[in-house]
Design a protein around this motif. Structure first.
Motif, mmCIF file in Angstrom:
data_model
loop_
_atom_site.group_PDB
_atom_site.id
_atom_site.type_symbol
_atom_site.label_atom_id
_atom_site.label_comp_id
_atom_site.label_asym_id
_atom_site.label_seq_id
_atom_site.Cartn_x
_atom_site.Cartn_y
_atom_site.Cartn_z
ATOM 1 N N TYR A 295 0.828 -1.206 0.000
ATOM 2 C CA TYR A 295 0.000 0.000 0.000
ATOM 3 C C TYR A 295 0.862 1.256 0.000
ATOM 4 C CZ TYR A 295 -3.687 3.238 1.449
ATOM 5 O OH TYR A 295 -4.577 4.282 1.506
ATOM 6 N N VAL A 296 1.908 1.256 0.794
ATOM 7 C CA VAL A 296 2.828 2.398 0.850
ATOM 8 C C VAL A 296 3.510 2.592 -0.500
ATOM 9 C CG1 VAL A 296 5.015 3.201 1.858
ATOM 10 C CG2 VAL A 296 3.228 2.302 3.337
ATOM 11 N N MET A 297 3.961 1.501 -1.120
ATOM 12 C CA MET A 297 4.660 1.604 -2.408
ATOM 13 C C MET A 297 3.747 2.104 -3.514
ATOM 14 S SD MET A 297 7.316 -1.597 -2.573
ATOM 15 C CE MET A 297 6.130 -2.865 -2.239
ATOM 16 N N THR A 298 2.508 1.604 -3.568
ATOM 17 C CA THR A 298 1.631 1.961 -4.679
ATOM 18 C C THR A 298 0.929 3.298 -4.497
ATOM 19 O OG1 THR A 298 -0.164 0.660 -3.717
ATOM 20 C CG2 THR A 298 1.217 -0.436 -5.348
ATOM 21 N N ASN A 299 0.507 3.621 -3.283
ATOM 22 C CA ASN A 299 -0.269 4.841 -3.073
ATOM 23 C C ASN A 299 0.574 6.059 -2.723
ATOM 24 O OD1 ASN A 299 -2.891 3.744 -3.542
ATOM 25 N ND2 ASN A 299 -2.711 2.697 -1.599
ATOM 26 N N PHE A 300 1.645 5.852 -1.999
ATOM 27 C CA PHE A 300 2.465 6.989 -1.576
ATOM 28 C C PHE A 300 3.752 7.118 -2.377
ATOM 29 C CE2 PHE A 300 0.431 5.757 2.638
ATOM 30 C CZ PHE A 300 -0.585 6.676 2.513
ATOM 31 N N GLU A 301 4.065 6.073 -3.164
ATOM 32 C CA GLU A 301 5.296 6.035 -3.958
ATOM 33 C C GLU A 301 6.530 6.269 -3.081
ATOM 34 O OE1 GLU A 301 4.788 8.670 -7.262
ATOM 35 O OE2 GLU A 301 3.141 7.505 -8.080
#
Length: 61
Positions: free
Chosen positions: A29-35
């Motif tokens: 979730y952190v990688m995909t939404n917050f980059e």
């Protein structure tokens, strides 16, 4: 007990997280939404929908 130095960063999620997700799901979730890189030694704090629980994702680089 984790005693972070001043070089750590802390991000607080403003919306609730799905607490059925495990640590891998929150990292994704952190990688995909917050980059952002969830493995950079940064603290990511998520709250439950009921606002009575938190999950903290942190992994040393």
């Amino acid at each position: 007990m984790i005693a972070p130095s001043s070089s750590y960063r802390i991000y607080l999620a403003t919306h609730h997280a799905d607490f059925r997700k495990g640590m891998d799901g929150l990292a994704n979730y952190v990688m995909t939404n917050f980059e952002l890189d969830p493995f950079s030694g940064t603290f990511f704090v998520f709250r439950s929908k009921g606002r009575d629980k938190i999950k903290v994702l942190m992994r040393e680089a």
